[in-house]
Design a protein around this motif. Structure first.
Motif, PDB file in Angstrom:
ATOM      1  N   ARG A  54       0.822  -1.215   0.000  1.00 61.29           N
ATOM      2  CA  ARG A  54       0.000   0.000   0.000  1.00 61.29           C
ATOM      3  C   ARG A  54       0.849   1.256   0.000  1.00 61.29           C
ATOM      4  NH1 ARG A  54      -5.121  -1.409   1.650  1.00 61.29           N
ATOM      5  NH2 ARG A  54      -5.281  -3.619   2.105  1.00 61.29           N
ATOM      6  N   LYS A  55       2.143   1.061  -0.112  1.00 65.80           N
ATOM      7  CA  LYS A  55       3.055   2.189   0.032  1.00 65.80           C
ATOM      8  C   LYS A  55       3.258   2.880  -1.322  1.00 65.80           C
ATOM      9  CE  LYS A  55       7.434   3.035   2.404  1.00 65.80           C
ATOM     10  NZ  LYS A  55       8.167   3.389   1.193  1.00 65.80           N
ATOM     11  N   THR A  56       2.179   3.374  -1.862  1.00 66.27           N
ATOM     12  CA  THR A  56       2.264   4.017  -3.170  1.00 66.27           C
ATOM     13  C   THR A  56       2.565   5.500  -3.005  1.00 66.27           C
ATOM     14  OG1 THR A  56      -0.122   4.272  -3.039  1.00 66.27           O
ATOM     15  CG2 THR A  56       0.702   2.436  -4.345  1.00 66.27           C
ATOM     16  N   GLY A  57       3.793   5.867  -3.290  1.00 71.61           N
ATOM     17  CA  GLY A  57       4.184   7.264  -3.211  1.00 71.61           C
ATOM     18  C   GLY A  57       4.317   7.794  -1.805  1.00 71.61           C
ATOM     19  N   ALA A  58       4.176   6.933  -0.787  1.00 76.29           N
ATOM     20  CA  ALA A  58       4.271   7.399   0.592  1.00 76.29           C
ATOM     21  C   ALA A  58       5.701   7.240   1.085  1.00 76.29           C
ATOM     22  CB  ALA A  58       3.327   6.611   1.487  1.00 76.29           C
ATOM     23  N   ALA A  59       6.122   8.145   1.954  1.00 76.54           N
ATOM     24  CA  ALA A  59       7.429   8.037   2.590  1.00 76.54           C
ATOM     25  C   ALA A  59       7.211   7.837   4.079  1.00 76.54           C
ATOM     26  CB  ALA A  59       8.225   9.309   2.338  1.00 76.54           C
ATOM     27  N   LEU A  60       8.164   7.195   4.725  1.00 79.76           N
ATOM     28  CA  LEU A  60       8.052   6.963   6.161  1.00 79.76           C
ATOM     29  C   LEU A  60       9.067   7.828   6.892  1.00 79.76           C
ATOM     30  CD1 LEU A  60       7.693   3.110   5.958  1.00 79.76           C
ATOM     31  CD2 LEU A  60       5.940   4.700   6.737  1.00 79.76           C
ATOM     32  N   ARG A  61       8.616   8.473   7.957  1.00 80.20           N
ATOM     33  CA  ARG A  61       9.494   9.363   8.723  1.00 80.20           C
ATOM     34  C   ARG A  61       9.618   8.834  10.142  1.00 80.20           C
ATOM     35  NH1 ARG A  61       8.370  15.145   7.575  1.00 80.20           N
ATOM     36  NH2 ARG A  61      10.362  15.113   6.501  1.00 80.20           N
ATOM     37  N   TYR A  62      10.875   8.670  10.590  1.00 82.71           N
ATOM     38  CA  TYR A  62      11.085   8.182  11.958  1.00 82.71           C
ATOM     39  C   TYR A  62      10.548   9.192  12.971  1.00 82.71           C
ATOM     40  CZ  TYR A  62      13.346   6.797  16.278  1.00 82.71           C
ATOM     41  OH  TYR A  62      13.573   6.430  17.580  1.00 82.71           O
ATOM     42  N   LEU A  63       9.833   8.701  13.989  1.00 81.22           N
ATOM     43  CA  LEU A  63       9.276   9.581  15.017  1.00 81.22           C
ATOM     44  C   LEU A  63       9.989   9.422  16.367  1.00 81.22           C
ATOM     45  CD1 LEU A  63       5.441   9.282  14.330  1.00 81.22           C
ATOM     46  CD2 LEU A  63       6.975  11.159  13.708  1.00 81.22           C
ATOM     47  N   PHE A  64       9.886   8.199  16.933  1.00 83.50           N
ATOM     48  CA  PHE A  64      10.469   7.956  18.266  1.00 83.50           C
ATOM     49  C   PHE A  64      10.475   6.458  18.511  1.00 83.50           C
ATOM     50  CE2 PHE A  64       5.989   9.319  18.621  1.00 83.50           C
ATOM     51  CZ  PHE A  64       5.410   8.130  19.029  1.00 83.50           C
ATOM     52  N   ARG A  65      11.048   6.084  19.661  1.00 83.61           N
ATOM     53  CA  ARG A  65      11.087   4.690  20.065  1.00 83.61           C
ATOM     54  C   ARG A  65      10.326   4.589  21.381  1.00 83.61           C
ATOM     55  NH1 ARG A  65      14.159   0.230  18.733  1.00 83.61           N
ATOM     56  NH2 ARG A  65      14.905  -1.012  20.494  1.00 83.61           N
ATOM     57  N   LEU A  66       9.351   3.697  21.428  1.00 77.35           N
ATOM     58  CA  LEU A  66       8.504   3.569  22.609  1.00 77.35           C
ATOM     59  C   LEU A  66       8.489   2.109  23.033  1.00 77.35           C
ATOM     60  CD1 LEU A  66       6.410   4.925  24.546  1.00 77.35           C
ATOM     61  CD2 LEU A  66       4.670   4.412  22.837  1.00 77.35           C
ATOM     62  N   GLN A  67       8.950   1.858  24.247  1.00 74.10           N
ATOM     63  CA  GLN A  67       9.016   0.491  24.781  1.00 74.10           C
ATOM     64  C   GLN A  67       9.725  -0.452  23.809  1.00 74.10           C
ATOM     65  OE1 GLN A  67       4.850  -0.218  25.891  1.00 74.10           O
ATOM     66  NE2 GLN A  67       5.521   0.034  27.993  1.00 74.10           N
ATOM     67  N   GLY A  68      10.827   0.037  23.250  1.00 74.08           N
ATOM     68  CA  GLY A  68      11.652  -0.810  22.390  1.00 74.08           C
ATOM     69  C   GLY A  68      11.167  -0.929  20.961  1.00 74.08           C
ATOM     70  N   GLU A  69      10.080  -0.249  20.612  1.00 74.28           N
ATOM     71  CA  GLU A  69       9.569  -0.322  19.235  1.00 74.28           C
ATOM     72  C   GLU A  69       9.755   1.011  18.534  1.00 74.28           C
ATOM     73  OE1 GLU A  69       5.622  -1.737  18.561  1.00 74.28           O
ATOM     74  OE2 GLU A  69       5.816  -3.310  20.077  1.00 74.28           O
ATOM     75  N   ASN A  70      10.254   0.936  17.285  1.00 67.44           N
ATOM     76  CA  ASN A  70      10.389   2.150  16.486  1.00 67.44           C
ATOM     77  C   ASN A  70       9.038   2.541  15.904  1.00 67.44           C
ATOM     78  OD1 ASN A  70      13.175   2.258  16.873  1.00 67.44           O
ATOM     79  ND2 ASN A  70      13.572   0.968  15.098  1.00 67.44           N
ATOM     80  N   PHE A  71       8.706   3.818  16.028  1.00 66.86           N
ATOM     81  CA  PHE A  71       7.469   4.357  15.453  1.00 66.86           C
ATOM     82  C   PHE A  71       7.816   5.239  14.256  1.00 66.86           C
ATOM     83  CE2 PHE A  71       3.668   3.867  18.345  1.00 66.86           C
ATOM     84  CZ  PHE A  71       4.235   2.916  19.166  1.00 66.86           C
ATOM     85  N   PHE A  72       7.140   4.986  13.144  1.00 65.10           N
ATOM     86  CA  PHE A  72       7.311   5.800  11.941  1.00 65.10           C
ATOM     87  C   PHE A  72       5.982   6.452  11.562  1.00 65.10           C
ATOM     88  CE2 PHE A  72      11.099   3.326  11.789  1.00 65.10           C
ATOM     89  CZ  PHE A  72      12.014   4.070  11.063  1.00 65.10           C
ATOM     90  N   LEU A  73       6.104   7.593  10.902  1.00 67.22           N
ATOM     91  CA  LEU A  73       4.929   8.321  10.421  1.00 67.22           C
ATOM     92  C   LEU A  73       4.776   8.087   8.922  1.00 67.22           C
ATOM     93  CD1 LEU A  73       2.700  10.518  10.864  1.00 67.22           C
ATOM     94  CD2 LEU A  73       4.466  12.215  10.310  1.00 67.22           C
ATOM     95  N   TRP A  74       3.597   7.674   8.543  1.00 67.01           N
ATOM     96  CA  TRP A  74       3.267   7.506   7.129  1.00 67.01           C
ATOM     97  C   TRP A  74       2.966   8.897   6.567  1.00 67.01           C
ATOM     98  CZ3 TRP A  74       2.158   2.770   4.406  1.00 67.01           C
ATOM     99  CH2 TRP A  74       1.563   2.951   3.161  1.00 67.01           C
ATOM    100  N   THR A  75       3.709   9.320   5.593  1.00 63.55           N
ATOM    101  CA  THR A  75       3.450  10.638   5.006  1.00 63.55           C
ATOM    102  C   THR A  75       2.895  10.455   3.603  1.00 63.55           C
ATOM    103  OG1 THR A  75       5.630  10.899   4.020  1.00 63.55           O
ATOM    104  CG2 THR A  75       5.382  11.623   6.304  1.00 63.55           C
ATOM    105  N   GLY A  76       2.212  11.412   3.102  1.00 66.55           N
ATOM    106  CA  GLY A  76       1.542  11.293   1.806  1.00 66.55           C
ATOM    107  C   GLY A  76       0.134  10.770   2.007  1.00 66.55           C
ATOM    108  N   ALA A  77      -0.505  10.342   0.936  1.00 62.39           N
ATOM    109  CA  ALA A  77      -1.893   9.876   1.012  1.00 62.39           C
ATOM    110  C   ALA A  77      -2.006   8.664   1.936  1.00 62.39           C
ATOM    111  CB  ALA A  77      -2.404   9.532  -0.381  1.00 62.39           C
ATOM    112  N   ALA A  78      -2.941   8.715   2.890  1.00 62.19           N
ATOM    113  CA  ALA A  78      -3.098   7.627   3.860  1.00 62.19           C
ATOM    114  C   ALA A  78      -3.664   6.388   3.167  1.00 62.19           C
ATOM    115  CB  ALA A  78      -4.040   8.071   4.975  1.00 62.19           C
ATOM    116  N   PRO A  79      -3.245   5.183   3.621  1.00 59.56           N
ATOM    117  CA  PRO A  79      -3.795   3.969   3.021  1.00 59.56           C
ATOM    118  C   PRO A  79      -5.293   3.852   3.283  1.00 59.56           C
ATOM    119  CG  PRO A  79      -2.421   3.439   4.910  1.00 59.56           C
ATOM    120  CD  PRO A  79      -2.287   4.905   4.693  1.00 59.56           C
ATOM    121  N   GLU A  80      -6.014   3.328   2.328  1.00 57.94           N
ATOM    122  CA  GLU A  80      -7.459   3.154   2.498  1.00 57.94           C
ATOM    123  C   GLU A  80      -7.718   2.006   3.460  1.00 57.94           C
ATOM    124  OE1 GLU A  80      -9.926   5.001   1.230  1.00 57.94           O
ATOM    125  OE2 GLU A  80      -8.351   6.323   0.508  1.00 57.94           O
ATOM    126  N   SER A  81      -8.737   2.128   4.284  1.00 57.88           N
ATOM    127  CA  SER A  81      -9.146   0.999   5.111  1.00 57.88           C
ATOM    128  C   SER A  81     -10.198   0.211   4.314  1.00 57.88           C
ATOM    129  CB  SER A  81      -9.723   1.505   6.427  1.00 57.88           C
ATOM    130  OG  SER A  81     -10.886   2.263   6.186  1.00 57.88           O
TER     131      SER A  81
END
Ligand SMILES: [Zn+2]
Length: 280
Positions: A54-81
């Protein structure tokens, strides 16, 4: 409170890294986040591998690490549910104590998402900004303007009169339960002056003997909240600002109508007063 984690910590320093398959991804769309609500009502966020394809034209931006897990932000058009059991839910309504680490991650990610979203262009000259590679900062390549994350300081105020606590309800907001007084710090004033001004504006009371209690990051509104206890000074007659509050009244320590929810600084302060443990 929401940020008090059972395990690990929030590592919020910026890192210039790429996302891997099991990293957590925050996908925001119009005030909502893509999330999975299990049958037992616990919450789960998608990993990158669950969003593959679903990563069509989207870039991922690192945000932070929480309880040992890396969190990234999906940028660009959000994936459809729907995405395999995931659906979009309003960020403001995610306050589940059972999944408070998830809620804290979503709220903090939401704060960063909004900051990135409104700073894509330089506010001084209008050129697109670029992300620094070493710290969380945006820079304008044209005029050199630098933009750091914006956090708005605000106060939570527990006004007391001996064994009575002042509780109020907001006017015209979705949150309709009892609250303490609250307000943003304005440019040119100290935090203590914010307390005095907000109490006077909202309920017409003078206060004294301010005691700092604790603070809380509250990313859904872009705040850091600072909680104070204080005593009424002189008259206890309440005159509410009806544009801000729908009601305000004094409640005795042994009959408070609101209790700790394990999430908010406001509710923790109400419990601290209930137990007679407020700073003296
Ligand atoms: Zn510029």
């Amino acid at each position: 409170m929401l940020q008090d984690l059972d395990v690990g910590r929030m590592e919020n320093e910026f890192r210039n890294i790429a996302a891997a398959g099991e990293d957590t991804v925050l996908c925001f769309r119009e005030g909502q986040v893509l999330i999975c609500r299990e049958q037992d009502d616990t919450l789960r966020l998608p990993s990158l591998s669950q969003l593959s394809g679903r990563k069509t034209g989207a870039a991922l931006r690192y945000l932070f690490r929480l309880q040992g897990e890396n969190f990234f932000l999906w940028t660009g058009a959000a994936p459809e549910s729907p995405v395999d059991g995931f659906a979009y839910e309003p960020v403001r309504q995610l306050r589940q104590l059972r999944s408070k680490e998830v809620c804290f991650g979503v709220m903090t990610g939401w704060h960063l998402h909004n900051w990135y979203r409104v700073n894509r262009f330089c506010g001084s000259c209008g050129m697109p900004t670029e992300h620094d590679t070493k710290e969380r900062m945006l820079r304008c390549p044209n005029c050199g303007n630098t933009v750091f994350p914006r956090i708005s300081p605000a106060v939570i105020v527990a006004v007391t009169d001996g064994d009575r606590l002042l509780l109020s309800k907001y006017a015209g907001r979705a949150y309709t339960r009892y609250a303490l007084l609250a307000g943003y710090t304005e440019i040119g004033e100290t935090i203590e002056q914010t307390v005095h001004r907000e109490v006077m504006e909202e309920v017409g009371l003078r206060v004294k003997n301010l005691r700092y209690y604790n603070s809380q990051p509250w990313g859904v509104d872009g705040n850091v909240l600072m909680g104070f206890f204080c005593d009424v000074d002189g008259s206890d007659a309440i005159h509410i600002d009806e544009t801000e509050l729908s009601m305000a009244d004094w409640y005795p320590r042994d009959a408070l109508p609101a209790h700790d929810d394990g999430i908010s600084l406001t509710r923790e302060m109400i419990r601290v007063f209930e137990e007679g443990r407020e700073p003296g």
